[in-house]
Design an enzyme around this catalytic site. Structure first.
Site, PDB file in Angstrom:
ATOM      1  N   CYS B 136       0.860  -1.179   0.000  1.00 36.30           N
ATOM      2  CA  CYS B 136       0.000   0.000   0.000  1.00 36.30           C
ATOM      3  C   CYS B 136       0.893   1.225   0.000  1.00 36.30           C
ATOM      4  O   CYS B 136       1.781   1.348   0.843  1.00 36.30           O
ATOM      5  CB  CYS B 136      -0.902  -0.016   1.227  1.00 36.30           C
ATOM      6  SG  CYS B 136      -1.717   1.556   1.525  1.00 36.30           S
ATOM      7  N   CYS B 153     -10.440   4.032 -11.329  1.00 35.91           N
ATOM      8  CA  CYS B 153      -9.192   4.523 -11.904  1.00 35.91           C
ATOM      9  C   CYS B 153      -8.062   3.507 -11.752  1.00 35.91           C
ATOM     10  O   CYS B 153      -7.021   3.631 -12.399  1.00 35.91           O
ATOM     11  CB  CYS B 153      -8.795   5.844 -11.261  1.00 35.91           C
ATOM     12  SG  CYS B 153      -8.676   5.737  -9.477  1.00 35.91           S
ATOM     13  N   CYS B 226     -33.662  26.715   5.727  1.00 33.40           N
ATOM     14  CA  CYS B 226     -34.225  27.722   6.620  1.00 33.40           C
ATOM     15  C   CYS B 226     -33.069  28.209   7.487  1.00 33.40           C
ATOM     16  O   CYS B 226     -32.372  27.410   8.096  1.00 33.40           O
ATOM     17  CB  CYS B 226     -35.318  27.123   7.490  1.00 33.40           C
ATOM     18  SG  CYS B 226     -35.815  28.239   8.806  1.00 33.40           S
ATOM     19  N   CYS B 257     -32.118  35.868  -0.184  1.00 29.14           N
ATOM     20  CA  CYS B 257     -30.912  36.104   0.608  1.00 29.14           C
ATOM     21  C   CYS B 257     -30.908  35.378   1.946  1.00 29.14           C
ATOM     22  O   CYS B 257     -29.883  35.331   2.615  1.00 29.14           O
ATOM     23  CB  CYS B 257     -30.690  37.601   0.825  1.00 29.14           C
ATOM     24  SG  CYS B 257     -31.896  38.354   1.911  1.00 29.14           S
ATOM     25  N   CYS B 307       0.310  31.813  -2.062  1.00 32.65           N
ATOM     26  CA  CYS B 307       0.409  32.885  -3.041  1.00 32.65           C
ATOM     27  C   CYS B 307      -0.931  33.604  -3.196  1.00 32.65           C
ATOM     28  O   CYS B 307      -1.900  33.284  -2.514  1.00 32.65           O
ATOM     29  CB  CYS B 307       0.869  32.336  -4.368  1.00 32.65           C
ATOM     30  SG  CYS B 307      -0.168  31.008  -4.937  1.00 32.65           S
ATOM     31  N   CYS B 312     -11.874  29.976  -4.572  1.00 31.96           N
ATOM     32  CA  CYS B 312     -12.925  29.994  -3.553  1.00 31.96           C
ATOM     33  C   CYS B 312     -13.324  28.558  -3.227  1.00 31.96           C
ATOM     34  O   CYS B 312     -13.585  27.758  -4.106  1.00 31.96           O
ATOM     35  CB  CYS B 312     -14.129  30.772  -4.048  1.00 31.96           C
ATOM     36  SG  CYS B 312     -15.451  30.837  -2.841  1.00 31.96           S
ATOM     37  N   CYS B 317     -19.181  27.761  -5.710  1.00 28.06           N
ATOM     38  CA  CYS B 317     -18.581  28.932  -6.367  1.00 28.06           C
ATOM     39  C   CYS B 317     -17.289  28.580  -7.098  1.00 28.06           C
ATOM     40  O   CYS B 317     -17.234  28.560  -8.313  1.00 28.06           O
ATOM     41  CB  CYS B 317     -18.326  30.016  -5.329  1.00 28.06           C
ATOM     42  SG  CYS B 317     -17.497  31.451  -5.985  1.00 28.06           S
TER      43      CYS B 317
END
Lengths: 199, 507
Positions: B136, B153, B226, B257, B307, B312, B317
């Site tokens: 491993c 994979c 909520c 909002c 750097c 984000c 986002c």
């Protein structure tokens, strides 16, 4: 410290000590304390770079969740390099942050750092001042980095002009490391450096 | 497949307020569902805004339904569908479009999954034939092949390292839907069934399910949690808009909002206002000094090293931007930093702004005082409910019918609504530039303010048997007037929005 972290570090130390690189590329790592959390590393400056001939000491902190979190590495030896902070030694390298994978080892980290010394990434700078010099005046960057290697890392290539300038600032009562930083960031312009120090 | 999906989420339902699932979940009979609609109706006399409130279990079911619905069409493994859907932020149409129009290989590649049409390659590295042992790469131990596992994979690690790896990602980094394979540079995502199979600790499993639900809700523009503390319900709408919605916990909030319903002021101004109000505290000073907002999603970001290339981390986002200038990162790579150049013009602007800020502080304090005052009073009015309730009971013992005393509760309802509206009118007024319409607005505001204060006074005054008939009349008249004035004020502001009367300043 989790078992797996200690177990890994033990194996990795062995790996580094047994590896060929210890002869060929000059990397080295040892424990700084007994609980496998604090290590010291050493890498030699790669040849054909301004860091040639220098030995750079590293602080390696192993987090508790190692190897699932990257080790925290910084340069203890001061170095003039766009991706390494000239003030703190902090490193901007992807594999020490987001790109870290659990299958990487201290050996791969040290080799990557050595590779970083050979190929800077001025697009993602850690030290913007150094990066600017690298981009705008590469020959001066090279000379400066070489002089830092001589000054801090035991390199052989001194520079009489730079030594003179550092000396004259020292004569004004400034410490030599402070003088070196000021001069390097002002492209070795005496007047500017003086202004920066005394303003 | 179905039973498996449901099994996976079974334990999640145990945690999240399932005790509300019984009768308790229904509204008290005297308020009923109609009552809930009524509450909204009182807030805004607008055309209907359809929405429904879902529990965490219902949202999980909704999520599974979404997956199934897509899966009926595309017919690939359910785990792959989920990753694809998440990649398209749960936009089914977009996924279908890409699935059938474009190059499927590149789609799978982009979404970081292995194409289900390929037979998985088995990596057979370092298996020593004689012993059947594999090493491993994480713990560097030799293991029997049976203890090693991996996803499509082909990278294989021992199960205990997988468990530790996933646990770290989930518990420390809060990653759910986007955990990739543990191998270096491998971006293939670990599907939820594999994660659930490998996790051992039920606490971690629960957190994982929660993260999955969370990312589902946050990525979906038709859903919103909520915002009430400890409330775990989700509001689902048919189209996103700045409209009031009411949760099963009775919290009324703006769908757009997530703040308390804030008519007449708009979301963006309210956000600016709240940030400004918070600026007094030490925490906010620290936030101002050490953080910046993501230029895209406005989440607050602290930079703790590295750097200036920021990505984000907010689930929905992931903007790339420069820490120094907050511009997009892309141009920085090729044209160097131009954001480090000292801009004489901007510097002068900054100095002017500083001078202005002194004057504007006075103005701000004026509005803030009034805003805070109503907020404070609003808190006290909730106490008033309790005392009014007592009073109503007392009256019922003095020969008054239940129906005859309801006016008191109604009065407090209206009082609270007026206070809330007034509170937000000060935010609106703060940003409003003076013009003819703003003068009318201020008149409306003053009128409502005076009437509200009088109503409040009536309610706090001792209501005794002797003056009851008289005071009842007064209270009723006053609350009708308040309610009417409040509606007029809101109508006027809304008319202004439609007709573009309002000019905002940037104090």
């Amino acid at each position: 410290m989790a078992d797996i972290a200690v177990q890994r570090i033990k194996k990795e130390l062995k790996e580094v000590i047994e590896s060929d690189e210890i002869q060929r590329c000059n990397i080295f790592v040892e424990l700084a304390d007994d609980d496998y959390q604090d290590l010291r590393g050493k890498i030699a400056g790669p040849s054909d770079t301004p860091y040639e001939g220098g030995t750079f000491h590293l602080e390696i902190k192993i987090p508790k969740s190692y190897p699932f979190k990257p080790p925290k590495v910084k340069f203890l030896t001061r170095i003039w390099h766009p991706n390494i902070s000239s003030a703190t030694g902090a490193i901007c390298l992807d594999i020490l942050q987001d790109e870290w994978a659990a299958s990487m080892t201290l050996r791969t980290v040290l080799l990557s750092l050595q590779a970083l010394l050979a190929a800077a990434e001025p697009d993602d700078p850690q030290d913007e001042m150094v990066a600017r010099q690298y981009r705008n005046n590469y020959p001066l960057f090279f000379k400066t980095a070489q002089y830092w290697t001589y000054f801090h890392a035991g390199g052989e290539n001194s520079n009489s002009e730079f030594t003179e300038k550092v000396q004259s600032l020292k004569d004004m009562g400034v410490s030599d490391t402070r003088a070196l930083i000021a001069l390097s960031s002002c492209n070795w312009e005496m007047l500017q450096a003086v202004e920066e120090i005394f303003s | 497949m179905d039973s498996e999906e449901e099994y996976i989420y079974e334990s999640d339902s145990g945690n999240e307020s399932s005790e509300n699932d019984g009768i308790g979940l229904e509204f008290d009979s005297d308020e009923g569902v109609g009552g809930a609609g009524g509450a909204i109706g009182k807030y805004k006399d607008l055309d209907e805004y359809p929405f429904e409130v879902l529990s965490t279990e219902e949202i999980t079911k909704h999520m599974i339904d979404c997956i199934k619905e897509v899966n009926n069409v595309v017919n690939i493994p359910i785990t792959t569908t989920r990753i694809l859907l998440n990649h398209f932020r749960w936009d089914k149409e977009k996924l279908m479009e890409r699935f059938y129009d474009g190059d499927q290989e590149s789609l799978f590649h982009e979404a970081h999954v292995i194409s289900p049409y390929k037979t998985p390659k088995q990596q057979t590295k370092d298996v020593s034939k004689s012993t059947g042992m594999e090493e491993c790469d994480i713990c560097l131990l030799k293991m029997p092949s049976a203890m090693m596992t991996g996803i499509e994979c082909g990278h294989r690690f021992c199960t205990s390292c997988w468990t530790d790896y996933l646990t770290t990602k989930i518990m420390d980094e809060g990653m759910g839907q986007t955990i990739s394979c543990a191998a270096h540079g491998c971006v293939i995502l670990v599907d939820d069934q594999t994660v659930m199979k490998l996790l051992k600790d039920s606490k971690v499993k629960l957190k994982y399910q929660h993260l999955i639900t969370k990312s589902f809700v946050e990525c979906n523009r038709l859903l919103r949690w909520c915002p009430y503390p400890d409330c775990s319900y989700i509001v689902k709408v048919q189209y996103p808009d700045a409209r009031p919605v009411i949760c099963r916990c009775r919290n009324v909030f703006c769908f757009s909002c997530g703040e308390n319903w804030h008519d007449p002021v708009k979301c963006n101004l309210l956000r600016r206002w709240i940030k400004k109000c918070d600026d007094d505290s030490e925490t906010s000073n620290w936030i101002a000094a050490n953080t910046k907002e993501c230029p895209k999603c406005k989440v607050t970001i602290e930079k703790d090293g590295g750097c200036n290339h920021m990505v984000c981390k907010s689930l929905s986002c992931k903007a790339d931007f420069c820490w120094v200038c907050l511009g997009p990162w892309e141009p920085h790579g090729s044209s160097w930093y131009s954001c480090n150049r000292y801009d004489e013009f901007e510097a002068k602007q900054a100095r002017d702004a500083q001078e202005k800020s002194r004057a504007s502080l006075q103005r701000y304090l004026f509005y803030c005082n009034r805003y805070m005052n109503h907020m404070q009073s609003l808190k006290f009015e909730h106490k008033l409910y309790a005392s009014v309730k007592e009073k109503m009971e007392e009256m019922q013992q003095h020969n008054m019918s239940w129906i005859e005393v309801q006016f008191l509760k109604k009065a407090v309802d209206i009082l609270c609504e007026c206070r809330q509206t007034l509170m937000y009118t000060y935010v609106f007024a703060y940003y409003l530039r003076k013009n003819n319409q703003s003068v009318i607005f201020e008149d409306n505001q003053r009128d409502l303010e005076t009437a509200t204060e009088t109503l409040s006074e009536y309610l706090e005054r001792d209501i005794t048997q002797e003056n009851l008939a008289d005071i009842k009349q007064k209270v009723q008249d006053k609350y009708r007037y308040c309610d009417q004035r409040r509606r007029k004020l809101l109508e006027h502001v809304h008319e202004g929005y439609d007709k573009d009367w309002w000019d905002y300043s940037d104090p």
